[in-house]
Design a protein around this motif. Sequence first.
Motif: not given
Length: 67
Positions: A35-36, A51-54, A11-16
């Motif tokens: 998240v990718e 995906k977008r996680k909240f 998992q790699k975080e793309l942005g917040r």
Amino acid sequence: MWHMIVLDEEQKELGRRQAPGSCPYCDGKVEAMDVEIQWKFCFLPMCFKIKRKFFCTSCARRLELFF
């Protein structure tokens, strides 16, 4: 005979960014994180999804959307 299946998830975080609305549990601010997710089989990339996680910034709960 040995059978070994090697699966790996990366998992790699793309942005917040701040999401609209508030947490239903504590009324804190909600943040969205892109998240990718990449699956690998024997070190070879098979597929990836974005995906977008909240989650809440105050109580750190993961929030889900139900339509």
